[in-house]
Design a protein around this motif. Sequence first.
Motif, short mmCIF file in Angstrom:
data_model
loop_
_atom_site.label_atom_id
_atom_site.label_comp_id
_atom_site.label_asym_id
_atom_site.label_seq_id
_atom_site.Cartn_x
_atom_site.Cartn_y
_atom_site.Cartn_z
N SER A 207 0.59 -1.31 0.24
CA SER A 207 0.01 -0.10 0.08
C SER A 207 0.84 1.27 0.02
CB SER A 207 -0.97 -0.04 0.97
OG SER A 207 -1.70 -1.23 1.42
N GLY A 208 1.78 1.22 0.69
CA GLY A 208 2.75 2.43 1.15
C GLY A 208 3.60 2.81 -0.49
N LEU A 209 3.95 1.62 -1.12
CA LEU A 209 4.78 1.75 -2.42
C LEU A 209 3.92 2.43 -3.43
CD1 LEU A 209 6.74 -1.39 -2.25
CD2 LEU A 209 7.63 0.91 -1.62
N VAL A 210 2.73 1.73 -3.71
CA VAL A 210 1.94 2.22 -4.73
C VAL A 210 1.34 3.59 -4.25
CG1 VAL A 210 -0.57 1.33 -3.64
CG2 VAL A 210 -0.23 1.60 -6.06
N SER A 211 1.14 4.26 -2.93
CA SER A 211 0.61 5.31 -2.77
C SER A 211 1.64 6.35 -2.88
CB SER A 211 0.26 5.61 -1.04
OG SER A 211 -0.71 4.48 -1.06
N ALA A 212 3.00 6.38 -2.69
CA ALA A 212 4.23 6.80 -2.84
C ALA A 212 4.12 7.35 -4.58
CB ALA A 212 5.42 6.44 -2.24
N LYS A 213 4.19 6.17 -5.26
CA LYS A 213 4.22 6.28 -6.54
C LYS A 213 3.27 6.90 -7.28
CE LYS A 213 2.80 3.94 -10.73
NZ LYS A 213 1.62 3.87 -11.33
N THR A 214 2.06 6.80 -6.79
CA THR A 214 0.96 7.85 -7.36
C THR A 214 0.97 9.27 -7.14
OG1 THR A 214 -0.60 5.91 -6.99
CG2 THR A 214 -1.52 7.98 -7.28
N PHE A 215 1.52 9.52 -5.85
CA PHE A 215 1.79 10.89 -5.61
C PHE A 215 2.95 11.47 -6.30
CE2 PHE A 215 -1.57 10.40 -2.19
CZ PHE A 215 -1.88 11.65 -2.35
N LEU A 216 3.84 10.77 -6.68
CA LEU A 216 4.97 11.13 -7.20
C LEU A 216 4.76 11.33 -8.67
CD1 LEU A 216 7.91 8.76 -5.81
CD2 LEU A 216 7.83 11.12 -5.55
N GLU A 217 4.08 10.58 -9.36
CA GLU A 217 3.53 10.87 -10.49
C GLU A 217 2.77 12.18 -10.84
OE1 GLU A 217 3.28 6.29 -12.60
OE2 GLU A 217 1.44 7.17 -11.59
N GLU A 218 2.15 12.36 -9.72
CA GLU A 218 1.05 13.71 -9.49
C GLU A 218 2.12 15.00 -9.33
OE1 GLU A 218 -1.90 14.07 -10.68
OE2 GLU A 218 -1.98 11.95 -11.25
N GLY A 219 3.22 14.68 -9.33
CA GLY A 219 4.12 16.20 -9.12
C GLY A 219 4.57 16.32 -7.42
N TYR A 220 3.93 15.59 -6.76
CA TYR A 220 4.33 16.12 -5.04
C TYR A 220 5.48 15.66 -4.63
CZ TYR A 220 -0.74 16.66 -4.99
OH TYR A 220 -2.20 17.23 -5.26
N GLU A 221 6.09 16.26 -3.46
CA GLU A 221 7.14 15.78 -2.92
C GLU A 221 6.97 15.04 -1.75
OE1 GLU A 221 10.29 16.67 -3.38
OE2 GLU A 221 9.83 18.12 -4.90
N VAL A 222 7.51 13.50 -1.90
CA VAL A 222 7.13 12.50 -1.17
C VAL A 222 8.14 12.10 -0.11
CG1 VAL A 222 6.25 9.93 -1.28
CG2 VAL A 222 5.48 11.40 -2.77
N THR A 223 7.87 11.99 0.97
CA THR A 223 8.89 11.06 1.95
C THR A 223 8.18 9.82 2.41
OG1 THR A 223 9.83 13.30 2.65
CG2 THR A 223 10.10 11.26 4.01
N LEU A 224 8.87 8.73 2.46
CA LEU A 224 8.22 7.59 2.96
C LEU A 224 9.14 7.12 4.21
CD1 LEU A 224 7.06 4.73 0.73
CD2 LEU A 224 7.85 4.21 2.73
N PHE A 225 8.64 6.61 5.20
CA PHE A 225 9.11 6.32 6.33
C PHE A 225 8.83 4.80 6.54
CE2 PHE A 225 8.44 10.89 7.58
CZ PHE A 225 9.59 11.08 7.76
N GLU A 226 9.88 3.90 6.67
CA GLU A 226 9.71 2.58 6.97
C GLU A 226 10.60 2.18 8.07
OE1 GLU A 226 8.98 -0.97 7.26
OE2 GLU A 226 8.04 -0.39 5.89
#
Length: 394
Positions: free
Chosen positions: A14-33
Amino acid sequence: MTAKQICVIGAGVSGLVSAKTFLEEGYEVTLFEKQQGLGGVWERSRAYPGLSIQNPRDTYAFSDYPMPASYPEWPSGEQVCAYLESYAQHFGVTEKIQFGAKVTKVERKSGNTPRWMVSVSFQENGKEIGKQNYEFDFVIVCNGTYDIPYIPNLPGMEEFIAAGGQVIHTNNFNDDSVIEGKRVVVVGFGKSATDLANLAASKAKECTLVFRQALWKIPNFFLGLFNIKYIFLTRFAETWMPYHKLQGWEKWLHSFGKPLVWAFWRLNETILRLQFPLDACGMVPKQPMNKLIGCSIGLIPKDFFEHVRAGKIRAVKTKINKFFASGVELDNREQIQADVVVFGTGFLQDIPFLEEKYHRHVFDEEGTIHLYRHLIHPHVPQMGFVGYNSIRFS
């Protein structure tokens, strides 16, 4: 205009696909694992020997990134993890992930432009090596429903451990040497429990499976011939399950045609009782198959029921009442000597880092999650939840 800052918590599916989707829309994304690798339940440190998916390969792949054609029909846990790593690398998500980053608090910061304050503890080998606070415009919670292993707090457990016994959840079982030549008790009847009981049948000195109720299990191939995806993963199969608004043929089927529905499910049960020695093993579920098909039916590991019938797995339908120094006592007062007890007892669902006033909106007093379409809550602003349309069984 500066792109909005998006925080994604959890680098599972879920986190990977969410990050990928927001990146494609031009947002700045930080993912914490919090783990040292991505994958969530498929992360390598959480994968027990022999782990594989329950879905056929092509039904467990992202629509825009198929699994390699070289993968078998039911890929292993290692292969799924490699696939997710490849997905993250391909879509530029990997470079946005901070590993070993455990989110400890998410609080709403007031002001002219309210934002979320995310507190992170950076850890290495289980020890904290630093802390840092971040601010984000939007937070996506993807910590998953399989994040907090549940082990029941039973009397005598500390005594058992102090005497040299080991208590493990299937989520933390990643080395079969732990059970080699040992007396093993496995608790549960979900996929992980039956997988590890099956492993113990060949690795351990003796294996006892303790379970409260038998569940319907299905093979990869019905009658050794028909792939389950043609039986249960088709629109035809869906017609035999009622849903909210029935129309047309299905409306007739689940009213006047109920005898046909009854016959369809009893036929499937009969096939399973013929293919597996369920009666001989005393493992015919009490619940009809159509009452459990959505949540409690899983693939059975090869030769599991044969191991039960041969005595390699001693199956006892009861529960553990308490531990003692050298084993466990069952609810029927029987005492079983054990060196290792493995719990396949599922997971607790919680978002422990969420600010209390928002946590109360998402979870009720019984711990049930309340989200609109499993994604948002109207009283929790600028926050989304992905991966919460699942269940808590292991």
